[in-house]
Design a protein around this motif. Structure first.
Motif, PDB file in Angstrom:
ATOM      1  N   THR A  50       4.368 -15.573 -20.425  1.00 30.92           N
ATOM      2  CA  THR A  50       4.987 -16.554 -19.402  1.00 30.92           C
ATOM      3  C   THR A  50       4.956 -16.989 -18.690  1.00 30.92           C
ATOM      4  OG1 THR A  50       7.496 -15.551 -20.685  1.00 30.92           O
ATOM      5  CG2 THR A  50       6.307 -17.706 -22.042  1.00 30.92           C
ATOM      6  N   GLN A  51       4.064 -15.222 -18.188  1.00 37.38           N
ATOM      7  CA  GLN A  51       3.979 -15.089 -16.218  1.00 37.38           C
ATOM      8  C   GLN A  51       2.847 -15.234 -16.422  1.00 37.38           C
ATOM      9  OE1 GLN A  51       7.642 -13.769 -15.405  1.00 37.38           O
ATOM     10  NE2 GLN A  51       7.559 -14.596 -16.951  1.00 37.38           N
ATOM     11  N   PRO A  52       2.865 -15.289 -14.565  1.00 39.56           N
ATOM     12  CA  PRO A  52       1.478 -16.343 -13.836  1.00 39.56           C
ATOM     13  C   PRO A  52       0.524 -14.733 -14.350  1.00 39.56           C
ATOM     14  CG  PRO A  52       3.516 -15.711 -12.372  1.00 39.56           C
ATOM     15  CD  PRO A  52       3.847 -14.964 -13.289  1.00 39.56           C
ATOM     16  N   PHE A  53       0.725 -14.355 -14.414  1.00 44.19           N
ATOM     17  CA  PHE A  53      -0.353 -12.632 -14.850  1.00 44.19           C
ATOM     18  C   PHE A  53      -0.912 -12.971 -16.394  1.00 44.19           C
ATOM     19  CE2 PHE A  53       0.851 -10.447 -11.201  1.00 44.19           C
ATOM     20  CZ  PHE A  53      -0.361 -11.007 -10.532  1.00 44.19           C
ATOM     21  N   GLY A  54      -0.454 -13.747 -17.115  1.00 44.50           N
ATOM     22  CA  GLY A  54      -0.375 -14.235 -18.562  1.00 44.50           C
ATOM     23  C   GLY A  54      -0.816 -12.552 -19.890  1.00 44.50           C
ATOM     24  N   GLN A  55      -0.530 -11.423 -19.445  1.00 45.18           N
ATOM     25  CA  GLN A  55      -0.911 -10.448 -19.274  1.00 45.18           C
ATOM     26  C   GLN A  55       0.162  -9.212 -19.134  1.00 45.18           C
ATOM     27  OE1 GLN A  55      -4.969  -8.704 -19.492  1.00 45.18           O
ATOM     28  NE2 GLN A  55      -4.627 -10.281 -17.782  1.00 45.18           N
ATOM     29  N   ARG A  56      -0.168  -7.990 -20.232  1.00 39.80           N
ATOM     30  CA  ARG A  56       0.781  -7.024 -19.998  1.00 39.80           C
ATOM     31  C   ARG A  56       0.238  -6.176 -18.368  1.00 39.80           C
ATOM     32  NH1 ARG A  56       1.394  -3.579 -24.978  1.00 39.80           N
ATOM     33  NH2 ARG A  56      -0.127  -4.841 -25.440  1.00 39.80           N
ATOM     34  N   LEU A  57       0.919  -5.839 -17.905  1.00 37.99           N
ATOM     35  CA  LEU A  57       0.052  -4.834 -16.933  1.00 37.99           C
ATOM     36  C   LEU A  57       1.135  -3.166 -16.716  1.00 37.99           C
ATOM     37  CD1 LEU A  57       2.312  -6.448 -14.127  1.00 37.99           C
ATOM     38  CD2 LEU A  57       0.205  -7.161 -14.641  1.00 37.99           C
ATOM     39  N   ALA A  58       0.000  -2.599 -16.139  1.00 36.62           N
ATOM     40  CA  ALA A  58       0.309  -0.851 -16.409  1.00 36.62           C
ATOM     41  C   ALA A  58       0.635  -1.020 -15.603  1.00 36.62           C
ATOM     42  CB  ALA A  58      -1.219  -0.131 -15.899  1.00 36.62           C
ATOM     43  N   HIS A  59       1.385   0.230 -14.845  1.00 41.52           N
ATOM     44  CA  HIS A  59       3.473   0.968 -14.633  1.00 41.52           C
ATOM     45  C   HIS A  59       2.509   1.144 -13.270  1.00 41.52           C
ATOM     46  CE1 HIS A  59       4.512   1.362 -18.445  1.00 41.52           C
ATOM     47  NE2 HIS A  59       5.893   0.969 -17.613  1.00 41.52           N
ATOM     48  N   GLY A  60       2.580   0.902 -11.726  1.00 40.41           N
ATOM     49  CA  GLY A  60       2.389   1.342 -10.684  1.00 40.41           C
ATOM     50  C   GLY A  60       2.052   2.457 -11.220  1.00 40.41           C
ATOM     51  N   THR A  61       3.374   3.317 -10.994  1.00 41.40           N
ATOM     52  CA  THR A  61       3.453   4.231 -11.205  1.00 41.40           C
ATOM     53  C   THR A  61       2.375   5.350 -12.724  1.00 41.40           C
ATOM     54  OG1 THR A  61       5.421   4.594 -12.605  1.00 41.40           O
ATOM     55  CG2 THR A  61       5.885   4.915 -10.146  1.00 41.40           C
ATOM     56  N   LEU A  62       2.264   4.799 -13.282  1.00 38.14           N
ATOM     57  CA  LEU A  62       1.015   5.526 -13.995  1.00 38.14           C
ATOM     58  C   LEU A  62      -0.264   5.233 -13.425  1.00 38.14           C
ATOM     59  CD1 LEU A  62      -0.188   5.713 -16.816  1.00 38.14           C
ATOM     60  CD2 LEU A  62      -0.582   3.365 -17.326  1.00 38.14           C
ATOM     61  N   ILE A  63      -0.958   3.800 -12.573  1.00 39.45           N
ATOM     62  CA  ILE A  63      -2.095   4.316 -11.889  1.00 39.45           C
ATOM     63  C   ILE A  63      -1.631   5.286 -10.864  1.00 39.45           C
ATOM     64  CG2 ILE A  63      -3.217   2.638 -10.774  1.00 39.45           C
ATOM     65  CD1 ILE A  63      -3.579   2.031 -13.965  1.00 39.45           C
ATOM     66  N   PHE A  64      -0.742   5.556 -10.370  1.00 37.11           N
ATOM     67  CA  PHE A  64      -1.246   6.798  -9.043  1.00 37.11           C
ATOM     68  C   PHE A  64      -0.696   7.617  -9.809  1.00 37.11           C
ATOM     69  CE2 PHE A  64       1.653   9.588  -7.259  1.00 37.11           C
ATOM     70  CZ  PHE A  64       1.285   9.461  -5.394  1.00 37.11           C
ATOM     71  N   SER A  65      -0.454   8.197 -11.001  1.00 35.96           N
ATOM     72  CA  SER A  65      -0.549   9.192 -11.668  1.00 35.96           C
ATOM     73  C   SER A  65      -2.000   9.871 -11.975  1.00 35.96           C
ATOM     74  CB  SER A  65       0.419   9.938 -12.830  1.00 35.96           C
ATOM     75  OG  SER A  65       1.983   9.389 -12.282  1.00 35.96           O
ATOM     76  N   VAL A  66      -2.309   9.087 -12.708  1.00 38.76           N
ATOM     77  CA  VAL A  66      -4.066   9.026 -13.680  1.00 38.76           C
ATOM     78  C   VAL A  66      -5.008   9.301 -12.489  1.00 38.76           C
ATOM     79  CG1 VAL A  66      -5.209   7.477 -14.524  1.00 38.76           C
ATOM     80  CG2 VAL A  66      -3.676   7.751 -15.556  1.00 38.76           C
TER      81      VAL A  66
END
Length: 145
Positions: A50-66
């Motif tokens: 129901t949201q603009p992106f239409g799918q789940r997003l990865a956490h920003g902190t996850l992307i930073f850590s990885v």
């Protein structure tokens, strides 16, 4: 792998790049459990539809850590991480996206401790389309010769 690189040996403009890493649903679930961030943006498939992106997003902190982990292939015995500045999340990362990281030495400057110098690495994370998804500056405190 270990490497000894002193402040004087860093050159502005030097770059290094990582290989890719695909972000999985398991990454997101594990990160949510580790951090307690169970917001629906990351965990609720139906709500995300129901949201603009239409799918789940990865956490920003996850992307930073990885991403930072992806750059940590060599241990420089002459430097320590001093911190990170100017962290920005530019685009969402979705399950199945593949990220890679480019690191560029952008600045070198003296430090208040005369036997050390500060090296600034510009960190750019891009997705499989070459679009930037995250940027930051990694500050290294490096011993002088």
């Amino acid at each position: 792998m270990n490497d000894r690189k002193f402040f004087e040996e860093y050159r502005t403009g030097e770059t290094r790049e990582t290989t890719g890493r695909t972000i999985t649903e398991s990454d997101i679930v594990l990160h949510a459990g580790q951090t307690g961030d169970f917001y629906p943006h990351h965990m609720d498939v139906e709500w995300c539809k129901t949201q603009p992106f239409g799918q789940r997003l990865a956490h920003g902190t996850l992307i930073f850590s990885v991403a930072i982990g992806m750059t940590a292939g060599t241990i420089n015995e002459e430097s320590l991480t001093y911190g990170y500045d100017r962290l920005r999340f530019l685009r969402p990362v979705f399950i199945g996206d593949t990220i890679r990281v480019k690191v560029t030495i952008t600045d070198k400057r003296p430090h208040r401790q005369p036997d050390k110098g500060m090296v600034v690495e510009g960190v750019e994370v891009v997705n499989q389309h070459g679009q930037p998804v995250m940027v930051c500056e990694h500050l290294l405190l490096v011993n002088r010769k």
